[in-house]
Motif scaffolding. Sequence first.
Motif, mmCIF file in Angstrom:
data_model
loop_
_atom_site.group_PDB
_atom_site.id
_atom_site.type_symbol
_atom_site.label_atom_id
_atom_site.label_comp_id
_atom_site.label_asym_id
_atom_site.label_seq_id
_atom_site.Cartn_x
_atom_site.Cartn_y
_atom_site.Cartn_z
ATOM 1 N N HIS A 44 -15.094 17.264 -29.526
ATOM 2 C CA HIS A 44 -14.961 15.927 -30.108
ATOM 3 C C HIS A 44 -13.724 15.232 -29.534
ATOM 4 C CE1 HIS A 44 -17.136 17.854 -33.757
ATOM 5 N NE2 HIS A 44 -18.004 17.418 -32.873
ATOM 6 N N GLN A 89 -22.568 16.888 -22.315
ATOM 7 C CA GLN A 89 -22.591 15.706 -23.160
ATOM 8 C C GLN A 89 -21.363 15.649 -24.068
ATOM 9 O OE1 GLN A 89 -26.217 15.410 -25.405
ATOM 10 N NE2 GLN A 89 -27.235 14.223 -23.813
ATOM 11 N N ALA A 91 -19.349 12.684 -26.935
ATOM 12 C CA ALA A 91 -19.557 11.458 -27.700
ATOM 13 C C ALA A 91 -18.263 10.662 -27.773
ATOM 14 C CB ALA A 91 -20.048 11.774 -29.108
ATOM 15 N N GLU A 94 -20.272 6.147 -31.319
ATOM 16 C CA GLU A 94 -21.727 6.339 -31.414
ATOM 17 C C GLU A 94 -22.379 6.582 -30.063
ATOM 18 O OE1 GLU A 94 -20.195 3.624 -32.798
ATOM 19 O OE2 GLU A 94 -20.155 4.363 -34.859
ATOM 20 N N ASP A 95 -21.623 6.453 -28.983
ATOM 21 C CA ASP A 95 -22.185 6.613 -27.639
ATOM 22 C C ASP A 95 -22.159 8.073 -27.198
ATOM 23 O OD1 ASP A 95 -22.463 3.910 -27.589
ATOM 24 O OD2 ASP A 95 -20.819 3.530 -26.193
ATOM 25 N N THR A 96 -23.212 8.465 -26.497
ATOM 26 C CA THR A 96 -23.245 9.772 -25.842
ATOM 27 C C THR A 96 -23.132 9.550 -24.350
ATOM 28 O OG1 THR A 96 -24.616 10.759 -27.572
ATOM 29 C CG2 THR A 96 -24.576 11.861 -25.439
ATOM 30 N N ARG A 129 -22.039 5.144 -18.368
ATOM 31 C CA ARG A 129 -22.139 4.868 -19.803
ATOM 32 C C ARG A 129 -22.306 3.360 -20.005
ATOM 33 N NH1 ARG A 129 -16.950 4.608 -23.641
ATOM 34 N NH2 ARG A 129 -17.954 3.990 -25.595
#
Length: 375
Positions: A44, A89, A91, A94-96, A129
Amino acid sequence: MLQVSELYIYPIKSLGGIAVQNAEVTRRGLQHDRRWMLVNEHGHFITQREFPQMALLKASIQSDGITVHHQSSGSLLIPFNCERKPLQQFAVWEDTCFGQYVSEEFDEWLSEALNMKCRLIYMPDDSEREVDQRYAKPGMITSFADAYPFLLIGQASLNDLNKRMPLPLPMNRFRPNIVFTGGEAYSEDLMNQITIAGITFYGAKLCARCVLTTIDQQTAIKAKEPLKTLASYRMKNNKIMFGQNLVHENTGVISVGDELQVLSTHAEDRFIVAKKTNHNSMKPTIIIEYCPKCNWMMRAAYMAQELLTTFTDDVNGVTLKPSEVSGRYTISVGEETLFDRKRDGHFPEIKELKQAVRDKVNPGKSLGHSDRHTL
């Protein structure tokens, strides 16, 4: 004329920024801006919001990479060309998006410097992104920034804020990419299409500010300002707005000194922050000017705190100002100098000073019991 006055990049998200004179505008923003990010052991992303000590890690650009400095841990060089590793991946809100871990050696150094477990990741060129399509055109991309590739702030906006503040704050609290001079305070709010050095930018969304702005970027100490003051006049839909996020279409190089041209302005309600009357605008500011070479900083800071506590309702703040004149120590209310050490030949006692200020800002009111108690 509107003119670019400062440019900043933040190579590692939420670490110290770098002031530059020139910056290459790439598809995803300024070159090197937020291409690296720190994540915790669960993957995270982490920022100064939760870990203010990140402000104490300072970055600088070298020919072969980014150097990160820490006052206790020394320096770490992170090369631009890192070993390619499998994409994973991650985050950002809210974007991955996709990135790769960089180096276990770097992870250990950064973890020790920050006194917490963390890992460094990098966004390679083939990881794209997309920006929120509600506010941008298809194909517009960004890096590990919160949401958009650029943040624009006018110097006049910071100047206006600082007039309302007990003590002025530097621009680094707001982490802009582009700062400009000229125009009115908050004129950036309404900028829809602008050009700088032939590059076209579009105003996408006003920037909602968070607790990160309350962190002193030199000490990592949190306070209530500037959010407390901004909340009194820059609220929109229960969010505090300061600066505008930008997207762009083409690439090139922008420089300090470039002209910023406004081609069109916004008319949508979401870009309009209702103006509130600044009741402090008619109140004077107390200014304490001191000689930094004379070891008077602590005395000046003590006086500033005493005056601010006593006259919170009567003045528009207290400003500490280092003097360029050796031996200078003055205390003014608005344009009037109440005390000048060279002129008067002595330092005032705090009781004498408070009464002089009271006679100036509210002559019909005497010092209260609590004021006398602190004398």
